[in-house]
Design a protein around this motif. Structure first.
Motif, PDB file in Angstrom:
ATOM      1  N   ASP A 111     -45.937 -19.542 102.397  1.00 16.26           N
ATOM      2  CA  ASP A 111     -46.117 -19.979 101.142  1.00 16.26           C
ATOM      3  C   ASP A 111     -45.892 -18.836 100.032  1.00 16.26           C
ATOM      4  O   ASP A 111     -45.821 -17.753 100.283  1.00 16.26           O
ATOM      5  CB  ASP A 111     -47.064 -20.992 100.789  1.00 16.26           C
ATOM      6  CG  ASP A 111     -48.349 -20.226 100.973  1.00 16.26           C
ATOM      7  OD1 ASP A 111     -48.590 -19.152 100.209  1.00 16.26           O
ATOM      8  OD2 ASP A 111     -49.037 -20.627 101.823  1.00 16.26           O
ATOM      9  N   ASP A 112     -45.956 -19.235  98.614  1.00 17.58           N
ATOM     10  CA  ASP A 112     -45.888 -18.320  97.476  1.00 17.58           C
ATOM     11  C   ASP A 112     -47.268 -17.682  97.296  1.00 17.58           C
ATOM     12  O   ASP A 112     -47.267 -16.719  96.291  1.00 17.58           O
ATOM     13  CB  ASP A 112     -45.272 -18.961  96.303  1.00 17.58           C
ATOM     14  CG  ASP A 112     -44.046 -19.417  96.417  1.00 17.58           C
ATOM     15  OD1 ASP A 112     -43.213 -18.966  97.367  1.00 17.58           O
ATOM     16  OD2 ASP A 112     -43.494 -20.231  95.795  1.00 17.58           O
ATOM     17  N   TYR A 113     -48.086 -17.726  97.981  1.00 11.80           N
ATOM     18  CA  TYR A 113     -49.418 -16.938  97.875  1.00 11.80           C
ATOM     19  C   TYR A 113     -49.774 -15.910  98.451  1.00 11.80           C
ATOM     20  O   TYR A 113     -49.474 -16.046  99.685  1.00 11.80           O
ATOM     21  CB  TYR A 113     -50.651 -18.533  98.008  1.00 11.80           C
ATOM     22  CG  TYR A 113     -50.347 -19.401  97.021  1.00 11.80           C
ATOM     23  CD1 TYR A 113     -51.102 -19.230  95.721  1.00 11.80           C
ATOM     24  CD2 TYR A 113     -49.888 -20.621  97.257  1.00 11.80           C
ATOM     25  CE1 TYR A 113     -50.718 -20.363  94.774  1.00 11.80           C
ATOM     26  CE2 TYR A 113     -49.777 -21.672  96.586  1.00 11.80           C
ATOM     27  CZ  TYR A 113     -50.259 -21.795  95.167  1.00 11.80           C
ATOM     28  OH  TYR A 113     -50.242 -22.486  94.307  1.00 11.80           O
ATOM     29  N   ASP A 114     -50.534 -14.809  98.034  1.00 10.54           N
ATOM     30  CA  ASP A 114     -51.201 -14.013  98.765  1.00 10.54           C
ATOM     31  C   ASP A 114     -52.325 -14.190  99.456  1.00 10.54           C
ATOM     32  O   ASP A 114     -53.247 -15.081  99.043  1.00 10.54           O
ATOM     33  CB  ASP A 114     -51.233 -12.449  98.080  1.00 10.54           C
ATOM     34  CG  ASP A 114     -49.991 -12.083  97.283  1.00 10.54           C
ATOM     35  OD1 ASP A 114     -48.735 -12.292  98.192  1.00 10.54           O
ATOM     36  OD2 ASP A 114     -49.762 -11.575  96.378  1.00 10.54           O
ATOM     37  N   HIS A 115     -52.543 -13.540 100.556  1.00 10.57           N
ATOM     38  CA  HIS A 115     -54.078 -13.766 101.144  1.00 10.57           C
ATOM     39  C   HIS A 115     -54.467 -15.284 101.271  1.00 10.57           C
ATOM     40  O   HIS A 115     -53.516 -15.855 101.800  1.00 10.57           O
ATOM     41  CB  HIS A 115     -55.005 -12.938 100.280  1.00 10.57           C
ATOM     42  CG  HIS A 115     -54.788 -11.776 100.330  1.00 10.57           C
ATOM     43  ND1 HIS A 115     -55.466 -10.665 101.126  1.00 10.57           N
ATOM     44  CD2 HIS A 115     -53.835 -10.881  99.479  1.00 10.57           C
ATOM     45  CE1 HIS A 115     -55.011  -9.317 100.827  1.00 10.57           C
ATOM     46  NE2 HIS A 115     -53.771  -9.406  99.865  1.00 10.57           N
ATOM     47  N   LEU A 116     -55.504 -15.522 100.731  1.00 15.62           N
ATOM     48  CA  LEU A 116     -55.924 -16.844 100.720  1.00 15.62           C
ATOM     49  C   LEU A 116     -56.166 -17.576  99.379  1.00 15.62           C
ATOM     50  O   LEU A 116     -56.638 -18.665  99.049  1.00 15.62           O
ATOM     51  CB  LEU A 116     -57.411 -17.060 101.571  1.00 15.62           C
ATOM     52  CG  LEU A 116     -57.538 -16.565 102.979  1.00 15.62           C
ATOM     53  CD1 LEU A 116     -58.884 -16.317 103.611  1.00 15.62           C
ATOM     54  CD2 LEU A 116     -56.649 -17.324 103.806  1.00 15.62           C
ATOM     55  N   ASP A 117     -55.067 -17.245  98.618  1.00 12.35           N
ATOM     56  CA  ASP A 117     -54.953 -17.318  97.251  1.00 12.35           C
ATOM     57  C   ASP A 117     -54.869 -19.006  97.133  1.00 12.35           C
ATOM     58  O   ASP A 117     -55.388 -19.655  96.101  1.00 12.35           O
ATOM     59  CB  ASP A 117     -54.020 -16.831  96.436  1.00 12.35           C
ATOM     60  CG  ASP A 117     -54.222 -15.349  96.124  1.00 12.35           C
ATOM     61  OD1 ASP A 117     -55.377 -14.730  96.789  1.00 12.35           O
ATOM     62  OD2 ASP A 117     -53.478 -14.745  95.571  1.00 12.35           O
ATOM     63  N   GLY A 118     -54.001 -19.594  97.994  1.00 11.90           N
ATOM     64  CA  GLY A 118     -53.659 -21.002  97.936  1.00 11.90           C
ATOM     65  C   GLY A 118     -54.861 -21.838  97.879  1.00 11.90           C
ATOM     66  O   GLY A 118     -54.699 -23.068  96.925  1.00 11.90           O
ATOM     67  N   SER A 150     -49.283 -13.102 108.831  1.00 15.32           N
ATOM     68  CA  SER A 150     -47.931 -13.500 109.051  1.00 15.32           C
ATOM     69  C   SER A 150     -47.783 -14.977 109.125  1.00 15.32           C
ATOM     70  O   SER A 150     -46.744 -15.463 108.999  1.00 15.32           O
ATOM     71  CB  SER A 150     -47.710 -12.822 110.530  1.00 15.32           C
ATOM     72  OG  SER A 150     -48.293 -13.778 111.506  1.00 15.32           O
ATOM     73  N   LYS A 151     -48.618 -15.545 109.012  1.00 18.07           N
ATOM     74  CA  LYS A 151     -48.747 -17.150 109.142  1.00 18.07           C
ATOM     75  C   LYS A 151     -48.560 -17.446 107.325  1.00 18.07           C
ATOM     76  O   LYS A 151     -48.407 -18.706 107.033  1.00 18.07           O
ATOM     77  CB  LYS A 151     -49.932 -17.802 109.465  1.00 18.07           C
ATOM     78  CG  LYS A 151     -50.121 -17.543 111.132  1.00 18.07           C
ATOM     79  CD  LYS A 151     -50.080 -18.793 111.646  1.00 18.07           C
ATOM     80  CE  LYS A 151     -50.339 -18.280 113.099  1.00 18.07           C
ATOM     81  NZ  LYS A 151     -49.740 -19.401 114.068  1.00 18.07           N
TER      82      LYS A 151
END
Length: 198
Positions: A155-162, A151-152
């Motif tokens: 941004d535009d990234y899924d999971h920890l993709d960023g 829920s945090k």
């Protein structure tokens, strides 16, 4: 000696300083900066032997690369969260090194940090890649453990993709790229597995 003790006491604050990027992503019990530095040092020790680089210089650089954060704090500047600019972060860390030098003799540690920060040697480029790889390994670990609060994700990234997006743009060495691709493959599999479990 008192100045040296005060410096060392400040430096070991890194044992308690949580890595900000993980905190902002809602990771439960995120790693500390000292844990990250150990990971970078371990990766450096493991893979520098496969290069022609100065092993001792690279190892020292890995150990102290985030030392200024003991005073300046850990600030998120990556793809997912950006609290301050890269320039602001460096300014705060330069001030920290100024203070360290006032306390006592720190040898060539500042020189090593500046070399790392500016990537002015092949050793610095290598350690910078190990820094990014440690972040990716940690993201893989947290993904496998599903140890973050989705829920945090604002941004535009899924999971920890960023975190992978940050690393993907910056990795410069051939060995770093090879290791990165292996970690990313495992991370994608962990994501797939977690998605199928829900």
């Amino acid at each position: 000696m008192m100045g040296q003790l005060e410096f060392l006491l400040q430096a070991i604050d890194l044992k308690d300083l949580a890595r900000k990027g993980w905190e902002l992503r809602g990771v439960e019990a995120p790693e500390k900066v000292a844990s990250h530095s150990w990971g970078v040092t371990l990766l450096t020790m493991r893979f520098v032997a496969e290069t022609e680089l100065d092993e001792l210089r690279a190892m020292k650089m890995a150990v102290i690369h985030d030392l200024a954060e003991a005073e300046a704090g850990d600030r998120a500047i990556g793809e997912v969260y950006q609290e301050v600019s890269q320039e602001q972060k460096v300014t705060e860390e330069v001030e920290a090194w100024d203070n360290f030098e006032e306390i006592g003799d720190i040898g060539n540690w500042r020189e090593l940090w500046e070399e790392f920060e500016n990537e002015t040697s092949t050793e610095a480029e290598f350690v910078a890649d190990m820094d990014l790889l440690d972040m990716c390994l940690t993201a893989l670990k947290y993904e496998r453990q599903q140890r973050y609060d989705s829920s945090k994700n604002t941004d535009d990234y899924d999971h920890l993709d960023g975190f992978f997006a940050t690393a993907d743009k910056k990795i410069r060495t051939e060995i770093g790229r090879e290791i990165y691709e292996s970690i990313r493959t495992e991370y994608q599999e962990a994501k797939r597995q977690n998605s199928s479990d829900t």
